[in-house]
Motif scaffolding. Structure first.
Motif, PDB file in Angstrom:
ATOM      1  N   PRO A  68       0.797  -1.226   0.000  1.00 43.07           N
ATOM      2  CA  PRO A  68       0.000   0.000   0.000  1.00 43.07           C
ATOM      3  C   PRO A  68       0.834   1.282   0.000  1.00 43.07           C
ATOM      4  O   PRO A  68       0.320   2.359  -0.298  1.00 43.07           O
ATOM      5  N   HIS A  97      -4.092  -3.522  -3.919  1.00 44.67           N
ATOM      6  CA  HIS A  97      -2.717  -3.183  -4.299  1.00 44.67           C
ATOM      7  C   HIS A  97      -1.950  -4.370  -4.878  1.00 44.67           C
ATOM      8  O   HIS A  97      -0.745  -4.265  -5.121  1.00 44.67           O
ATOM      9  N   ARG A 100       0.519  -4.208  -7.771  1.00 44.61           N
ATOM     10  CA  ARG A 100       1.789  -3.491  -7.592  1.00 44.61           C
ATOM     11  C   ARG A 100       2.953  -4.442  -7.306  1.00 44.61           C
ATOM     12  O   ARG A 100       4.080  -3.988  -7.055  1.00 44.61           O
TER      13      ARG A 100
END
Length: 290
Positions: A68, A97, A100
């Motif tokens: 995050p 997230h 990512r």
């Protein structure tokens, strides 16, 4: 309630589902305390622009805290079972997230910038396996010029060596080589009870910020050859310890004097700047660095 981080119950459940038993060979000690991983990420001081590099993510405790915060996270894991499971763990506990994360099934001691690809890592944040902590940090700093900072958790004894200054009893090769790349500082202790299995030593946090090498014009390998020679026989004077490197004790003394260093001094008293100055004064007879 799902906190998005792994506690003891989640760690045991994940490990059981994957059939994973931590191994000493890979230096695996999994963090099961959410407060510890929050502390690591906070101490690392990441911004939304940072690209994190994590080595040895294991079951994903620290990974979930990084996702995050960082723009992207590269996780390098040598264990094929753990590497395969990590994206699923991210999707389960950090779904917003999870995109990512890029997992690399690789050995951190050999991974290259090309293998990691884009976006290029800017910050190393990792709970490093005790048995390879120093070579991993040095390899990554050499291989990844984009790394600007780092926060690593290592065995407390290793942490002390990495941040030691000249004159300290634990000042040695790791201290000088890290100082070539970066300014390092101790960033706190971590007790054994936050890990599974519980190690029989404390851990320490080391923070570092990259800087320009003290003598950029002197090849790093040449400087490190001087450092290795000086500490290979740390009880000897530099005149004697560097004799093999310089092609004789007299030549070593000439190089030391030219660098402004007392030939009767010992390696443990020198700064990285002084080691670089010695390398810059290397006699022509000195063998090339490997």
């Amino acid at each position: 309630m799902n906190t998005g981080l792994l506690g003891p119950a989640e760690i045991r459940e994940l490990a059981a589902r994957l059939g994973v038993q931590p191994t000493k060979k890979l230096g695996q000690n999994f963090v099961h305390d959410p407060n510890t991983v929050r502390r690591i990420v906070a101490t690392a001081g990441l911004t939304g622009d940072d690209v994190a590099l994590e080595v040895g993510p294991g079951l994903g405790s620290l990974t979930l805290a990084l996702l995050p915060v960082a723009a992207h996270t590269h996780a390098v894991e040598i264990d094929p079972t753990l590497a395969a499971a990590l994206p699923q763990t991210a999707a389960r506990y950090a779904a917003p997230h999870a995109d990512r994360l890029t997992v690399h099934r690789a050995d951190a001691l050999r991974v290259t910038a090309a293998e990691l690809g884009e976006p290029a890592p800017t910050a190393l944040v990792a709970n490093l396996p005790y048995n390879v902590a120093v070579p991993v940090v040095l390899h990554l700093l050499a291989e990844l010029p984009t790394l600007r900072s780092g926060l690593v958790m290592v065995q407390k004894e290793v942490a002390d060596r990495l941040v030691a200054g000249p004159g300290s009893k634990v000042y040695g090769i790791p201290s000088v080589k890290l100082a070539w790349y970066a300014q390092a500082r101790a960033a706190g202790k971590v007790p054994p009870n936050v890990f599974w299995p519980v190690p029989n030593v404390d851990s320490g946090l080391v923070a570092f910020t990259r800087r320009e090498p003290p003598r950029p014009e002197v090849p790093r390998k040449r400087v490190f050859a001087v450092v290795d020679a000086a500490f290979a026989q740390r009880r000897k004077t530099l005149r004697a310890a560097l004799a093999g490197w310089a092609g004789g004790a007299d030549r070593a003394a000439e190089a030391l004097i030219a660098a402004g260093v007392d030939p009767g001094a010992r390696g443990e008293s020198l700064t990285v700047e002084q080691f670089a100055a010695i390398a810059a004064s290397a006699p022509t007879a000195a063998p090339p660095a490997k």
